[in-house]
Write an enzyme that holds these catalytic residues in place. Sequence first.
Site, PDB file in Angstrom:
ATOM      1  N   ASN A 200       0.867  -1.173   0.000  1.00 57.49           N
ATOM      2  CA  ASN A 200       0.000   0.000   0.000  1.00 57.49           C
ATOM      3  C   ASN A 200       0.907   1.227   0.000  1.00 57.49           C
ATOM      4  OD1 ASN A 200      -1.776   2.062   0.573  1.00 57.49           O
ATOM      5  ND2 ASN A 200      -2.278   1.350   2.642  1.00 57.49           N
ATOM      6  N   TRP A 201       1.005   1.859  -1.163  1.00 58.36           N
ATOM      7  CA  TRP A 201       1.947   2.985  -1.296  1.00 58.36           C
ATOM      8  C   TRP A 201       1.389   4.278  -0.698  1.00 58.36           C
ATOM      9  CZ3 TRP A 201       4.259   2.562  -6.961  1.00 58.36           C
ATOM     10  CH2 TRP A 201       4.895   1.320  -7.097  1.00 58.36           C
ATOM     11  N   LYS A 202       0.134   4.267  -0.282  1.00 56.48           N
ATOM     12  CA  LYS A 202      -0.511   5.451   0.305  1.00 56.48           C
ATOM     13  C   LYS A 202      -0.292   6.665  -0.600  1.00 56.48           C
ATOM     14  CE  LYS A 202      -0.124   3.269   4.755  1.00 56.48           C
ATOM     15  NZ  LYS A 202      -0.095   3.394   6.199  1.00 56.48           N
TER      16      LYS A 202
ATOM     17  N   HIS B  11      -9.530   1.238   4.461  1.00 52.97           N
ATOM     18  CA  HIS B  11      -8.289   1.358   5.243  1.00 52.97           C
ATOM     19  C   HIS B  11      -8.540   2.264   6.447  1.00 52.97           C
ATOM     20  CE1 HIS B  11      -4.208   2.494   6.358  1.00 52.97           C
ATOM     21  NE2 HIS B  11      -3.829   1.375   5.769  1.00 52.97           N
TER      22      HIS B  11
ATOM     23  N   GLU C 237      -6.954   4.619   7.642  1.00 52.43           N
ATOM     24  CA  GLU C 237      -6.723   6.047   7.392  1.00 52.43           C
ATOM     25  C   GLU C 237      -7.951   6.670   6.727  1.00 52.43           C
ATOM     26  OE1 GLU C 237      -2.968   5.502   5.418  1.00 52.43           O
ATOM     27  OE2 GLU C 237      -2.108   4.912   7.336  1.00 52.43           O
TER      28      GLU C 237
ATOM     29  N   GLU D 169      -5.619  -5.047  10.385  1.00 55.14           N
ATOM     30  CA  GLU D 169      -4.575  -4.057  10.646  1.00 55.14           C
ATOM     31  C   GLU D 169      -4.873  -3.333  11.955  1.00 55.14           C
ATOM     32  OE1 GLU D 169      -2.467  -2.804   6.760  1.00 55.14           O
ATOM     33  OE2 GLU D 169      -4.243  -1.578   6.968  1.00 55.14           O
TER      34      GLU D 169
ATOM     35  N   GLY E 120       2.393   2.118  10.825  1.00 58.08           N
ATOM     36  CA  GLY E 120       3.352   3.216  10.699  1.00 58.08           C
ATOM     37  C   GLY E 120       4.020   3.598  12.004  1.00 58.08           C
TER      38      GLY E 120
ATOM     39  N   SER F 152       3.283  -2.289  10.340  1.00 61.45           N
ATOM     40  CA  SER F 152       4.738  -2.356  10.556  1.00 61.45           C
ATOM     41  C   SER F 152       5.351  -3.711  10.186  1.00 61.45           C
ATOM     42  CB  SER F 152       5.094  -1.969  11.999  1.00 61.45           C
ATOM     43  OG  SER F 152       4.691  -0.632  12.254  1.00 61.45           O
TER      44      SER F 152
ATOM     45  N   GLY G 216       2.780  -1.139   4.294  1.00 62.98           N
ATOM     46  CA  GLY G 216       2.855   0.286   3.952  1.00 62.98           C
ATOM     47  C   GLY G 216       4.302   0.703   3.761  1.00 62.98           C
ATOM     48  N   GLY G 217       4.886   1.274   4.793  1.00 62.56           N
ATOM     49  CA  GLY G 217       6.229   1.850   4.723  1.00 62.56           C
ATOM     50  C   GLY G 217       7.266   0.982   4.022  1.00 62.56           C
TER      51      GLY G 217
HETATM   52  P1  PGA Z   1       2.749   0.180   7.698  1.00 62.58           P
HETATM   53  O1  PGA Z   1       1.311   0.420   7.033  1.00 62.58           O
HETATM   54  O2  PGA Z   1       3.306  -1.096   7.098  1.00 62.58           O
HETATM   55  O3  PGA Z   1       3.551   1.389   7.295  1.00 62.58           O
HETATM   56  O4  PGA Z   1       2.548   0.062   9.155  1.00 62.58           O
HETATM   57  C1  PGA Z   1       0.424  -0.642   6.798  1.00 62.58           C
HETATM   58  C2  PGA Z   1      -0.852  -0.128   6.187  1.00 62.58           C
HETATM   59  O5  PGA Z   1      -1.291   0.973   6.571  1.00 62.58           O
HETATM   60  O6  PGA Z   1      -1.454  -0.771   5.321  1.00 62.58           O
END
Ligand code: PGA
Length: 251
Positions: free
Chosen positions: A9-11, A95, A97, A167, A173, A213, A234-235
């Site tokens: 997930n590149w956000k 998600h 977010e 999640e 993050g 994470s 994500g990251g």
């Molecule tokens: P993260 O994000 O790996 O940076 O914790 C995961 C996500 O939000 O899908």
Amino acid sequence: MRKKIIAGNWKMYKNSAEAVALVEGLKKELGAPNGVEVVVCPPFVNLTEVAKVVAGTHIALGAQNLFWETEGAFTGEISGAMVKATGAEYVIIGHSERRQFFGETNATVNKRLKAALKVGLKPIVCVGENLAEREGGKTFDVVKDHITGSLVDLTKEEMKTLVIAYEPVWAIGTGKTATSAQAQEVHKFIRDLLVKMFDQTTAEATRIQYGGSVKPENAAELMSQPDIDGALVGGASLKADSFAAIIKNTK
Ligand code: PGA
């Protein structure tokens, strides 16, 4: 046997040139397929460019959201058909977010889900508790509410292409990963819930990813749990080497 699925997930990161460079790098790092399904989810504006790079490879493409209407005067929105036309196969829905910053609710997740399924996109539906909810002993209540609320009126047939991503919001993050035991406990809870909502066959066939994470260092341990069928990253998906290492560490 569920095929593991690792999605990046590149956000809201990477412009079009950067997105192409990242996925080119990933192609090189990955080499031949290792039995794990790989998905990258860039921002909408890069889907078409990234689609060209992944064409003919084992890397699939996904979007990060869609709107449930098919077309119309909805300034700023993107329909499922538009996403599908880019060559995307998957779409992340609900998600945390989006729940946190854009007013997403179980009801809107459900609408987006149905819109995705209608055009043949495979949804990755996100669920998970925040820190206060975990500390308040509400994890299972919240996860149950997200799952039952998001999957309203879905058929067993529709469940066949759907992926769930558990999640925990406190692990996204933050560098704080759920332990493999904490994650497994919730994944098992979700699978048992799917038995009650659908049936044993559906529950056993549904892939449940862990997200929060995930890094090359913790991937193998998390992915070895019986009910963890992949990861939403994500990251660590923003660098070709770390994302490839997570995929290679997944057995
Ligand atoms: P993260 O994000 O790996 O940076 O914790 C995961 C996500 O939000 O899908």
